[in-house]
Write a protein that holds these residues in place. Structure first.
Motif, PDB file in Angstrom:
ATOM      1  N   ASP A 285       0.850  -1.184   0.000  1.00 46.54           N
ATOM      2  CA  ASP A 285       0.000   0.000   0.000  1.00 46.54           C
ATOM      3  C   ASP A 285       0.890   1.241   0.000  1.00 46.54           C
ATOM      4  O   ASP A 285       1.438   1.626   1.027  1.00 46.54           O
ATOM      5  CB  ASP A 285      -0.889  -0.027   1.251  1.00 46.54           C
ATOM      6  CG  ASP A 285      -1.781   1.186   1.361  1.00 46.54           C
ATOM      7  OD1 ASP A 285      -1.889   1.944   0.382  1.00 46.54           O
ATOM      8  OD2 ASP A 285      -2.392   1.376   2.433  1.00 46.54           O
ATOM      9  N   PRO A 329      -3.009  -0.709   5.624  1.00 48.96           N
ATOM     10  CA  PRO A 329      -4.265  -0.215   5.071  1.00 48.96           C
ATOM     11  C   PRO A 329      -5.407  -0.175   6.066  1.00 48.96           C
ATOM     12  O   PRO A 329      -6.399   0.526   5.851  1.00 48.96           O
ATOM     13  CB  PRO A 329      -4.556  -1.181   3.923  1.00 48.96           C
ATOM     14  CG  PRO A 329      -3.782  -2.402   4.236  1.00 48.96           C
ATOM     15  CD  PRO A 329      -2.562  -1.948   4.964  1.00 48.96           C
ATOM     16  N   ASN A 635      -4.956   0.209  -1.780  1.00 53.58           N
ATOM     17  CA  ASN A 635      -4.335  -0.314  -0.570  1.00 53.58           C
ATOM     18  C   ASN A 635      -4.069  -1.814  -0.658  1.00 53.58           C
ATOM     19  O   ASN A 635      -3.562  -2.408   0.287  1.00 53.58           O
ATOM     20  CB  ASN A 635      -5.182   0.015   0.661  1.00 53.58           C
ATOM     21  CG  ASN A 635      -6.643  -0.338   0.488  1.00 53.58           C
ATOM     22  OD1 ASN A 635      -7.008  -1.098  -0.407  1.00 53.58           O
ATOM     23  ND2 ASN A 635      -7.494   0.216   1.339  1.00 53.58           N
TER      24      ASN A 635
END
Length: 670
Positions: A285, A329, A635
């Motif tokens: 991410d 995330p 993400n």
């Protein structure tokens, strides 16, 4: 104080909305909905009589008693519940969650729905259901719903303006304004606090997730009804049934009682459209956006996503543009909201522009030198999550369009001094409050000049040399979604508008332009996708269409729509509509059809169900083989979806039909 891991800058300016739940929340599909006339599955505790009649629970307190409970036989820890209630004169009522047995009797999380006493408590009862003690619960702040951030935690700051569309007084007078309350809902800052309607039906909705209770009362389509989140005080460990309460001297009625356990979350089996080949070029991410440009000047297109660029044609070699930091995330936001690349200096080496959580910086291409790039802040006034890079003034180079502290504007550089602050050109009146989401550029009126679109209407670009704000034309294009597309959807020669309706809610629609004999422009709304209560194209439903791009994906000469779900847009929790639905990526093929409303319909094709979208979607022919490729950064990582050349899959073939996609009939994985 329990420590929480969240990036402070990421929390600033973002607001967890109290989402718009009407009588039936758009993302709520209950496991159980009471519609009968039996108390089977429930039991009575305390000084009250309960009966079930025609889908209603009716509770009557015993004279002289302390009130009583209707207790569900099944226990839950995390639960989503909705119900309507009516309290007759003198009645007291509320709902108890996690009513677990203790040595004293019962203890749980209680939400009082009594007029004049709206609030959450830890409630202790004796074995007969008589109240022994109640303690007011602390406020839970923050963007996540899983954990209760202390209110003083700076990481939990939320801007009062939130995601609400705002307009100037002049625009409101013209019919465009939605008021200071907007669509965000009551948060204790502006707007009107929800209140119990005496001796009338009220709608209550609550999500109890780990250690946070988020209730709403009489929520409307505008989103009002948020009562503020509370820390359960039990660290999410409580477990027990729900219970309805009646006390005082009046009768209480509950109807439309529906609930579901939310502890289980399902991931769909991974699916990739047979018309695309997936290549995951990063597992981590880093960014919400990706861009395409020939970074190393070798004639091959490369991919830029956050702190890295990935060299084509293999896209397995990456180089840092600036220091790369991975994110969790579930609890952290990537700093890159929007990335773009262009050779503004004309030296053949594209530079990279990045909205580092809104202010825009340029990173100067080092022209093949193996080092990080030098960055400079060039547009510091940005407040919107979305920024566009379109040639709005017709000079052949893309400017940056954005919402800022002085409304909507665009900025452009001096090619000889790219690192100095860019010159800002005002589009709207400076008093306009720019939306966080939803912008577009396109020639609406056909005068050859690009106009600027917002959720509340469109700004007509005046002739060159004009001064002052652009003329504004009010229009309701939703509450603010992703990039708004302008193209002729139905083939009648007039530019139409296609847009997602809410970046953190539901809705995708196209707006058919109509022009009368005097040249006055209006739009007719045609829904493509609503929520789970509506009939949607291809029976596909998903929320949070935070990114969108339009391009001819199937070679028929008509643009199509590429969009999807931004998964965990506000981190891991129930702060948004259907946050745990699959992270889907779709192409909506535009099909001109005289029999369809407005002369067009859209056919969704599921591309992938385990990645979604970020703030933007990039579409490009990376190989130059005629196939349109989709590049996303989310993400879940950074992806290339390699499209087949158009000649191999013309529109209308069976390979494009949603019925061929095993999960296309449901955007849900729950």
């Amino acid at each position: 104080m329990r420590k929480r891991n969240i990036a402070t800058l990421a929390a600033i300016g973002l607001l967890l909305l109290s989402r718009a739940f009407a009588d039936n929340p758009p993302d709520f599909q209950p496991d159980v909905q009471f519609e009968g006339s039996s108390l089977k599955g429930w039991h009575i505790l305390g000084d009250a009589k309960w009966q079930a009649i025609g889908g209603e629970f009716i509770g009557t307190p015993t004279a002289g008693g302390s009130g009583g409970w209707l207790v569900l036989d099944k226990s839950y820890q995390d639960i989503q519940l909705t119900a309507s209630f009516r309290c007759e004169a003198g009645c007291k009522t509320g709902i108890l969650f996690r009513a677990q047995k203790t040595a004293e009797g019962i203890k749980g999380v209680y939400y009082s729905l009594t007029e004049g006493d709206l609030g959450a408590y830890t409630l202790t009862l004796d074995a007969q259901g008589k109240e022994l003690e109640r303690d007011k619960l602390a406020t839970a702040a923050g963007l996540r719903t899983l954990v209760a951030y202390p209110e003083e935690n700076p990481n939990a700051q939320a801007a009062a303006a939130g995601d609400r569309p705002q307009t100037s007084n002049a625009e409101q007078a013209a019919g465009a304004g939605r008021g200071a309350g907007g669509r965000g809902g009551f948060r204790g800052r502006g707007g009107s606090a929800p209140a119990v309607k005496a001796d009338d039906w009220n709608t209550f909705h609550a999500i109890l997730d780990m250690e946070v209770l988020r209730p709403q009362l009489n929520a409307s389509a505008g989103g009002f009804g948020g009562l503020g989140a509370s820390d359960t005080g039990d660290y999410g460990a409580g477990f027990g049934p729900i219970a309805l309460y009646v006390g005082g001297t009046g009768v209480v009625h509950f109807k439309d009682v529906a609930y579901k356990g939310i502890s289980a979350k399902n991931e769909p089996s991974e699916y990739v459209s047979p018309n695309y080949r997936i290549q995951r070029i990063s597992d981590f991410d880093y960014a919400w956006s990706a861009a395409v440009a020939d970074v190393n000047h070798d004639g091959i297109k490369d991919v830029i996503a956050g702190p890295y660029y990935y060299l084509g044609p293999k896209y397995t070699e990456r180089h840092e543009i600036y220091r790369a930091v991975t994110n969790n995330p579930g609890s952290e936001y990537p700093m890159d909201m929007v990335d773009f690349a262009f050779d503004y200096s004309g030296d053949g080496w594209p530079d990279v522009l990045s909205t580092n959580f809104r202010p825009i910086s340029i990173f100067i291409n080092p022209k093949g030198e193996s080092r990080r790039w030098v960055g400079s802040l060039v547009v510091p006034q940005v407040t919107s999550e979305l920024a566009l890079f379109k040639d709005i003034d017709g000079d052949g180079k893309p400017e940056v369009e954005y919402g800022g502290a002085t409304g909507y504007a665009y900025a452009k550089p001096d090619p000889s001094e790219l690192t100095k602050p860019w010159t800002v050109h005002q589009i709207s009146d400076p008093s306009v409050r720019a939306n966080n989401h939803g912008m577009g550029v396109g020639d609406i009126n056909g005068d050859g000049r690009a106009d600027f679109l917002t959720p509340t209407g469109w700004y007509e670009q005046p002739p060159a040399g004009s001064t002052g704000p652009w003329p504004f034309h009010p229009e309701d294009f939703g509450s603010g979604g992703a990039e708004m597309c302008v193209y002729d959807v139905n083939g009648d020669g007039l530019p139409d508008v296609v847009t997602s309706l809410a970046a953190h809610g539901f809705g995708l629609a196209w707006f058919e332009q109509q022009k009368d004999k005097n040249g006055n422009i209006s739009f007719v709304k045609h829904m493509i996708m609503g929520d789970y209560s509506t009939k949607n194209a291809g029976d596909v439903t998903f929320s949070q269409l935070h990114a969108m791009a339009c391009a001819d994906m199937d070679g028929d000469g008509v643009p199509d729509v590429v969009t999807g779900k931004r998964y965990w847009a506000h981190l891991d929790g129930y702060g948004d509509a259907d946050p745990y639905g699959p992270a889907v990526l779709y192409v909506y093929h535009t099909i001109r059809d005289p029999k369809a409303p407005g002369g067009a319909r859209f056919m969704p094709e599921l591309i992938h169900n385990r990645s979604g979208v970020g703030s933007t979607v990039a579409v490009a022919d990376l190989k130059g083989d005629g196939g349109m490729d989709i590049i996303t950064s989310t993400n879940s990582g950074t992806f290339i979806f390699w499209g087949k050349p158009h000649k191999k899959w013309p529109p209308g073939t069976s390979s494009l039909r949603p019925a061929q996609n095993p999960t296309a009939s449901s955007g849900r994985g729950r």
